[in-house]
Design a protein around this motif. Structure first.
Motif, PDB file in Angstrom:
ATOM      1  N   HIS A 139     -20.320  -1.343 -32.455  1.00  0.00           N
ATOM      2  CA  HIS A 139     -19.384  -2.104 -33.479  1.00  0.00           C
ATOM      3  C   HIS A 139     -19.869  -3.766 -33.942  1.00  0.00           C
ATOM      4  CE1 HIS A 139     -17.524  -1.917 -36.908  1.00  0.00           C
ATOM      5  NE2 HIS A 139     -16.823  -1.936 -36.125  1.00  0.00           N
ATOM      6  N   TYR A 140     -19.579  -4.157 -32.687  1.00  0.00           N
ATOM      7  CA  TYR A 140     -19.376  -5.902 -32.652  1.00  0.00           C
ATOM      8  C   TYR A 140     -20.777  -6.422 -32.033  1.00  0.00           C
ATOM      9  CZ  TYR A 140     -14.567  -4.998 -34.023  1.00  0.00           C
ATOM     10  OH  TYR A 140     -13.393  -4.467 -34.155  1.00  0.00           O
ATOM     11  N   GLY A 141     -21.273  -5.612 -31.425  1.00  0.00           N
ATOM     12  CA  GLY A 141     -22.856  -6.711 -31.134  1.00  0.00           C
ATOM     13  C   GLY A 141     -22.380  -7.273 -29.758  1.00  0.00           C
ATOM     14  N   THR A 142     -21.026  -7.339 -29.411  1.00  0.00           N
ATOM     15  CA  THR A 142     -20.873  -8.424 -27.605  1.00  0.00           C
ATOM     16  C   THR A 142     -19.918  -8.002 -27.532  1.00  0.00           C
ATOM     17  OG1 THR A 142     -20.659 -10.373 -27.339  1.00  0.00           O
ATOM     18  CG2 THR A 142     -19.794  -9.722 -29.299  1.00  0.00           C
ATOM     19  N   VAL A 143     -19.346  -7.529 -26.236  1.00  0.00           N
ATOM     20  CA  VAL A 143     -18.307  -7.219 -25.061  1.00  0.00           C
ATOM     21  C   VAL A 143     -17.195  -8.684 -24.719  1.00  0.00           C
ATOM     22  CG1 VAL A 143     -18.864  -5.038 -24.753  1.00  0.00           C
ATOM     23  CG2 VAL A 143     -19.012  -7.067 -23.324  1.00  0.00           C
ATOM     24  N   ASP A 144     -18.524  -9.776 -25.579  1.00  0.00           N
ATOM     25  CA  ASP A 144     -17.899 -10.732 -24.774  1.00  0.00           C
ATOM     26  C   ASP A 144     -15.990 -11.411 -25.790  1.00  0.00           C
ATOM     27  OD1 ASP A 144     -16.990 -14.306 -25.313  1.00  0.00           O
ATOM     28  OD2 ASP A 144     -18.776 -14.171 -23.419  1.00  0.00           O
ATOM     29  N   ILE A 148      -9.575  -9.243 -12.972  1.00  0.00           N
ATOM     30  CA  ILE A 148      -9.221  -8.724 -14.651  1.00  0.00           C
ATOM     31  C   ILE A 148      -8.338 -10.187 -15.610  1.00  0.00           C
ATOM     32  CG2 ILE A 148      -7.118  -7.299 -15.811  1.00  0.00           C
ATOM     33  CD1 ILE A 148      -7.397  -5.075 -13.344  1.00  0.00           C
ATOM     34  N   VAL A 149      -7.325 -10.897 -14.378  1.00  0.00           N
ATOM     35  CA  VAL A 149      -7.337 -12.131 -15.370  1.00  0.00           C
ATOM     36  C   VAL A 149      -8.017 -13.104 -15.728  1.00  0.00           C
ATOM     37  CG1 VAL A 149      -5.174 -14.067 -14.899  1.00  0.00           C
ATOM     38  CG2 VAL A 149      -4.824 -11.707 -14.224  1.00  0.00           C
ATOM     39  N   LEU A 150      -8.958 -13.137 -14.843  1.00  0.00           N
ATOM     40  CA  LEU A 150     -10.543 -14.220 -14.944  1.00  0.00           C
ATOM     41  C   LEU A 150     -11.247 -14.143 -15.805  1.00  0.00           C
ATOM     42  CD1 LEU A 150     -10.334 -15.959 -11.509  1.00  0.00           C
ATOM     43  CD2 LEU A 150      -9.348 -16.784 -14.036  1.00  0.00           C
ATOM     44  N   ALA A 151     -11.810 -12.433 -15.829  1.00  0.00           N
ATOM     45  CA  ALA A 151     -12.773 -11.901 -16.890  1.00  0.00           C
ATOM     46  C   ALA A 151     -12.683 -12.130 -18.131  1.00  0.00           C
ATOM     47  CB  ALA A 151     -12.335 -10.043 -16.538  1.00  0.00           C
ATOM     48  N   ASP A 152     -14.307 -12.569 -18.573  1.00  0.00           N
ATOM     49  CA  ASP A 152     -14.929 -13.038 -19.878  1.00  0.00           C
ATOM     50  C   ASP A 152     -15.239 -12.233 -20.894  1.00  0.00           C
ATOM     51  OD1 ASP A 152     -17.445 -13.111 -17.959  1.00  0.00           O
ATOM     52  OD2 ASP A 152     -17.664 -14.552 -19.988  1.00  0.00           O
ATOM     53  N   ASN A 153     -15.264 -10.844 -19.771  1.00  0.00           N
ATOM     54  CA  ASN A 153     -16.038  -9.835 -21.094  1.00  0.00           C
ATOM     55  C   ASN A 153     -15.283  -8.321 -20.765  1.00  0.00           C
ATOM     56  OD1 ASN A 153     -17.538  -7.983 -18.905  1.00  0.00           O
ATOM     57  ND2 ASN A 153     -18.309 -10.795 -18.741  1.00  0.00           N
ATOM     58  N   LEU A 154     -15.866  -7.613 -20.986  1.00  0.00           N
ATOM     59  CA  LEU A 154     -14.378  -5.931 -21.587  1.00  0.00           C
ATOM     60  C   LEU A 154     -15.456  -5.761 -19.657  1.00  0.00           C
ATOM     61  CD1 LEU A 154     -14.260  -4.879 -24.719  1.00  0.00           C
ATOM     62  CD2 LEU A 154     -12.702  -6.242 -23.504  1.00  0.00           C
ATOM     63  N   LEU A 197     -27.029  -8.255 -14.808  1.00  0.00           N
ATOM     64  CA  LEU A 197     -27.366  -7.165 -14.253  1.00  0.00           C
ATOM     65  C   LEU A 197     -28.210  -7.513 -16.423  1.00  0.00           C
ATOM     66  CD1 LEU A 197     -25.787  -4.400 -13.478  1.00  0.00           C
ATOM     67  CD2 LEU A 197     -27.189  -5.682 -11.857  1.00  0.00           C
ATOM     68  N   ARG A 198     -29.092  -7.567 -16.240  1.00  0.00           N
ATOM     69  CA  ARG A 198     -29.845  -6.578 -17.257  1.00  0.00           C
ATOM     70  C   ARG A 198     -31.127  -5.668 -17.352  1.00  0.00           C
ATOM     71  NH1 ARG A 198     -32.026  -9.769 -21.690  1.00  0.00           N
ATOM     72  NH2 ARG A 198     -31.140 -11.946 -21.208  1.00  0.00           N
ATOM     73  N   PHE A 199     -30.565  -5.385 -18.355  1.00  0.00           N
ATOM     74  CA  PHE A 199     -31.961  -3.413 -18.558  1.00  0.00           C
ATOM     75  C   PHE A 199     -32.168  -3.406 -20.041  1.00  0.00           C
ATOM     76  CE2 PHE A 199     -28.506  -2.775 -16.093  1.00  0.00           C
ATOM     77  CZ  PHE A 199     -28.582  -1.970 -14.623  1.00  0.00           C
ATOM     78  N   GLY A 200     -33.374  -4.011 -19.972  1.00  0.00           N
ATOM     79  CA  GLY A 200     -33.736  -3.714 -21.510  1.00  0.00           C
ATOM     80  C   GLY A 200     -33.571  -5.208 -22.192  1.00  0.00           C
ATOM     81  N   GLY A 201     -32.742  -5.086 -23.169  1.00  0.00           N
ATOM     82  CA  GLY A 201     -32.594  -5.624 -23.991  1.00  0.00           C
ATOM     83  C   GLY A 201     -30.944  -6.671 -23.735  1.00  0.00           C
ATOM     84  N   TYR A 202     -30.167  -5.818 -23.140  1.00  0.00           N
ATOM     85  CA  TYR A 202     -28.684  -5.683 -22.739  1.00  0.00           C
ATOM     86  C   TYR A 202     -29.014  -6.400 -20.930  1.00  0.00           C
ATOM     87  CZ  TYR A 202     -28.324  -2.023 -26.146  1.00  0.00           C
ATOM     88  OH  TYR A 202     -28.471  -0.811 -26.893  1.00  0.00           O
ATOM     89  N   ALA A 203     -27.975  -7.560 -21.801  1.00  0.00           N
ATOM     90  CA  ALA A 203     -27.606  -8.382 -20.716  1.00  0.00           C
ATOM     91  C   ALA A 203     -26.224  -8.078 -20.061  1.00  0.00           C
ATOM     92  CB  ALA A 203     -28.139  -9.996 -21.032  1.00  0.00           C
ATOM     93  N   TYR A 204     -25.695  -8.250 -18.840  1.00  0.00           N
ATOM     94  CA  TYR A 204     -24.445  -8.039 -18.388  1.00  0.00           C
ATOM     95  C   TYR A 204     -23.728  -9.179 -17.643  1.00  0.00           C
ATOM     96  CZ  TYR A 204     -24.767  -3.005 -19.813  1.00  0.00           C
ATOM     97  OH  TYR A 204     -25.306  -1.150 -20.494  1.00  0.00           O
ATOM     98  N   SER A 205     -22.811  -9.739 -18.499  1.00  0.00           N
ATOM     99  CA  SER A 205     -22.889 -11.148 -17.462  1.00  0.00           C
ATOM    100  C   SER A 205     -21.160 -11.171 -16.733  1.00  0.00           C
ATOM    101  CB  SER A 205     -22.444 -12.075 -19.072  1.00  0.00           C
ATOM    102  OG  SER A 205     -21.791 -12.275 -19.368  1.00  0.00           O
ATOM    103  N   MET A 206     -21.344 -11.747 -15.872  1.00  0.00           N
ATOM    104  CA  MET A 206     -19.296 -12.108 -15.525  1.00  0.00           C
ATOM    105  C   MET A 206     -19.585 -13.757 -15.821  1.00  0.00           C
ATOM    106  SD  MET A 206     -19.954  -9.688 -11.913  1.00  0.00           S
ATOM    107  CE  MET A 206     -18.318  -9.386 -12.210  1.00  0.00           C
ATOM    108  N   GLY A 207     -18.536 -13.781 -15.289  1.00  0.00           N
ATOM    109  CA  GLY A 207     -17.441 -15.281 -16.096  1.00  0.00           C
ATOM    110  C   GLY A 207     -16.251 -15.455 -16.070  1.00  0.00           C
ATOM    111  N   PHE A 208     -15.699 -16.689 -16.368  1.00  0.00           N
ATOM    112  CA  PHE A 208     -14.576 -16.872 -15.899  1.00  0.00           C
ATOM    113  C   PHE A 208     -14.281 -17.605 -17.578  1.00  0.00           C
ATOM    114  CE2 PHE A 208     -14.968 -18.532 -12.286  1.00  0.00           C
ATOM    115  CZ  PHE A 208     -14.900 -17.456 -11.251  1.00  0.00           C
ATOM    116  N   TYR A 209     -13.051 -16.954 -18.180  1.00  0.00           N
ATOM    117  CA  TYR A 209     -12.703 -17.255 -19.906  1.00  0.00           C
ATOM    118  C   TYR A 209     -11.103 -17.646 -19.318  1.00  0.00           C
ATOM    119  CZ  TYR A 209     -11.681 -16.945 -24.272  1.00  0.00           C
ATOM    120  OH  TYR A 209     -11.109 -16.837 -25.894  1.00  0.00           O
ATOM    121  N   PHE A 210     -10.520 -18.763 -19.104  1.00  0.00           N
ATOM    122  CA  PHE A 210      -9.784 -19.349 -19.226  1.00  0.00           C
ATOM    123  C   PHE A 210      -8.794 -20.239 -19.943  1.00  0.00           C
ATOM    124  CE2 PHE A 210      -6.729 -22.657 -16.694  1.00  0.00           C
ATOM    125  CZ  PHE A 210      -6.880 -21.748 -15.925  1.00  0.00           C
ATOM    126  N   ASN A 211      -7.570 -20.077 -20.882  1.00  0.00           N
ATOM    127  CA  ASN A 211      -6.749 -20.105 -21.628  1.00  0.00           C
ATOM    128  C   ASN A 211      -5.858 -20.346 -20.817  1.00  0.00           C
ATOM    129  OD1 ASN A 211      -6.196 -17.699 -22.001  1.00  0.00           O
ATOM    130  ND2 ASN A 211      -7.331 -17.019 -23.982  1.00  0.00           N
TER     131      ASN A 211
END
Length: 639
Positions: A189-194, A128-134, A66-80
């Motif tokens: 504060h950090y500019g990202t939730v990734d 929850i296990v695979l999510a790459d952002n908050l 999703l994108r709202f103006g300058g804010y983009a929300y992504s969905m992805g995997f963070y696999f480590n």
């Protein structure tokens, strides 16, 4: 297929299963059970295949959602390696719990609805296990809350199940509100939730993780953990969640819902400043001791195990607070094995005793249910940290870590050590009590007298998980699983999140020369607790010995310190009174003055204006002249 594609299939398979069951198989319980279970084992197989084929390089595919103006929300995997461990634990334990459910729920009229709920639960926890952002993680976090609400209320015709499901849902929303505020503040504060970007920011700018804003963000993010993992002061929902079917209890307590909080905290551990860690350490250590005591005041077999879960979640929180997220994940994995065995074992007992849950109406079941009894014994020895059982490796390492902190960084940590050590004693006491009262002695009811071993659908998962309760911890010996020949059972990559922490603590203990002392203390406590319960509870009648001799003490333990009573008083006497005042303010000021008042003023103005529109040319001339005179007076400064 690439690993990314495999992960997408793993995530979407339970969702597809839930949709098919809801649309086509809701009234066909056996078909729904078969579909859900097959999908569960397919997820386990695909997860193992993905882990084995993974090259060890962190994967981070992401797509804009999703994108709202300058804010983009992504969905992805963070696999480590953390993801690999949690994925293996969740998929393996959940698959066998679903297999167990086929036998346990065989005669249930809502079987289709139940297995549909299990599928949507699996979809939620895998997200929850695979999510790459908050943000993505929070979406699935809330889906887990919904899924647990649905499954706990499976027996919706009973008031207790309805109340328990609502209690779990509402209490978790309290914690999740703080979690959501933490996500928003983290973004600001950090500019990202990734997660990957947050990790890079923390590594490059460690000063950002030490200020007051970082403390606030850490405490708010911890609210999600406090709610989901049922820690102080939001622990009250977990024991009531036993109102759901026993497989649901096993799923929630062993490797999914409550474990999600620990996994999340380990996932964002780099965002937690020392103050947040200390708060988590002390609250976790206190919960370890307190919940362990409360388990001794429960006569319901599932409630006693529920307090055990609270206590061992306290161990994991303590490990996080001590600065060892790897040890928290280690104990989470071991706890998944023995706690799943214990809950499924209790389900086997409950099923054999015609859904009787009072342990003092059981007894003598070991001879009648040898498979259930033996696997329950193995899991009991594991949770009590008897040497060479899986629980001893993770639990004793956390206790040793607390002692070493006291030796190296200040005597205040000895207080933490004392609390978790007392929790270990309580574990031996309540597990010895459960086993000896339920499985030894004479039957105390007709149902116990005529009990018999459960069917293969229920005993096979007990054998598998009971075996892991003994052997899973052996991975710490560094055998590489028989020269790599057993890597398919527990891939070496899944050991990485906790082996470094385990090695660090064990080496520091050996270097300080206190290893034998700590081991002896732990073993003596475990064995002493077991031996004491054999003589104190082994020949108990139909009433708990503590309740008979010290009814006041037993009542305090049974009511777990009256937390529920305090919250009930607060809701009835404080919150509802505040709501009454706000309701009066809403009716008088908002509805009457603001809403109806503004509407009335507009209506009055309209009525007056309508009086000027009379359709008479003479009247319009007069209004015209009045306007000219008013304009003249204003222009000349007369008014």
């Amino acid at each position: 297929m690439s690993i990314t594609e495999i992960l997408a299939v793993i995530l979407l398979m339970p969702l597809a299963s839930a949709v098919l069951i809801a649309v086509f198989l809701r009234k066909y319980g056996k078909a729904a059970a078969a579909l859900s279970t097959v999908v569960g084992f397919a997820i386990m197989g695909l997860s193992l295949y993905a882990i084995l084929t993974w090259d060890g390089v962190t994967l981070h595919p992401s797509w804009e959602w999703l994108r709202f103006g300058g804010y983009a929300y992504s969905m992805g995997f963070y696999f480590n390696s953390q993801t690999a461990l949690m994925l293996l634990v969740v998929s393996f334990v959940a698959a066998w719990i679903q297999f167990f459910s086929i036998g346990y729920m065989n005669d249930d009229d809502g079987q289709g609805r139940f297995f549909g709920g299990l599928s949507i639960f699996m979809f939620s926890i895998l997200g929850i296990v695979l999510a790459d952002n908050l943000v993505m993680l929070f979406v699935f976090w809330e889906l887990v809350g919904f899924s647990s609400y649905m499954l706990i209320a499976h027996y919706f015709t009973t008031d207790f199940a309805n109340m328990a499901s609502k209690k779990a849902f509402i209490v978790n929303r309290i914690g999740d509100f703080g979690f959501l505020l933490g996500i928003a503040w983290c973004w600001q504060h950090y500019g990202t939730v990734d997660l990957a970007q947050l990790g890079a920011i923390a590594a490059k700018n460690p000063g950002l993780i030490t200020g007051s804003a970082a403390v606030g963000i850490g405490l708010l993010l911890m609210c999600g953990f406090v709610g989901k993992s049922a820690q102080f002061p939001l622990q009250v929902w977990l024991t009531d969640a036993m109102a759901g079917p026993t497989p649901v209890s096993a799923l929630i307590h062993a490797a999914t819902m409550v474990a999600a909080g620990i996994y999340f905290m380990a996932r964002v551990f780099f965002l937690l400043p020392p103050y947040t860690q200390h708060w988590m350490m002390w609250s976790g250590a206190a919960m370890t001791a307190f919940a362990g005591l409360c388990a001794l005041g429960q006569t319901d077999i599932k409630k006693s195990l529920a307090y055990s879960t609270l206590s061992h979640l306290g161990y994991m929180a303590t490990a996080l607070g001590l600065g060892y997220p790897g040890l928290a994940l280690f104990h989470m994995a071991m706890h998944a094995c023995f706690k799943a065995t214990l809950f499924l074992g209790s389900g086997s007992v409950i099923h054999a005793c015609h859904h009787e849950q009072d342990i003092y109406k059981m007894g003598g079941l070991f001879k009648k249910m040898p498979v259930t009894g033996l696997t329950f014994a193995m899991a009991s020895l594991s949770i009590a940290a008897v040497p060479f059982f899986s629980g001893s490796y993770s639990k004793d390492t956390i206790i040793s870590a607390a002692f070493m902190k006291g030796m190296n960084e200040g005597s205040v940590y000895y207080g933490v050590y004392a609390l978790v050590l007392f929790g270990a004693l309580c574990t031996a006491l309540y597990m010895g009590r459960l086993f000896f009262v339920v499985f030894l002695g004479k039957p105390r009811s007709e149902h116990a007298e005529h009990a018999h071993e459960s069917n293969a659908f229920m005993t096979a998962p007990l054998v598998v998980l009971g075996f892991l309760s003994l052997t899973a911890g052996w991975v710490v010996y560094g055998w590489n699983w028989a020269g790599g020949k057993m890597d398919w059972v527990m891939p070496a990559v899944t050991v990485q999140p906790f082996m470094a922490a385990f090695t660090e603590v064990t080496e520091s203990v050996e270097k300080a020369g206190v290893g034998h002392v700590l081991d002896i203390v732990s073993v003596v406590l475990a064995l002493a607790g077991m031996i004491f319960t054999y003589f104190f509870y082994g020949k108990a009648g139909e009433k708990d010995p503590v309740a008979a001799r010290m009814p006041g003490v037993f009542h305090v333990l049974e009511r777990h310190g009256w937390f529920d009573d305090v919250y009930d008083w607060y809701v009835a006497k404080v919150q509802e009174r505040v709501c009454d005042v706000l309701a009066i303010f809403d009716r008088i000021f908002i509805k009457f003055v603001c809403v109806r008042g503004s509407g009335g003023a507009a209506g009055l103005a309209g009525a007056l204006l309508r009086r000027t529109q009379v359709g008479n040319i003479h009247a319009y001339v007069y209004w015209f002249l009045a306007g000219v005179l008013l304009y003249w007076a204003f222009a000349t400064g007369k008014i």
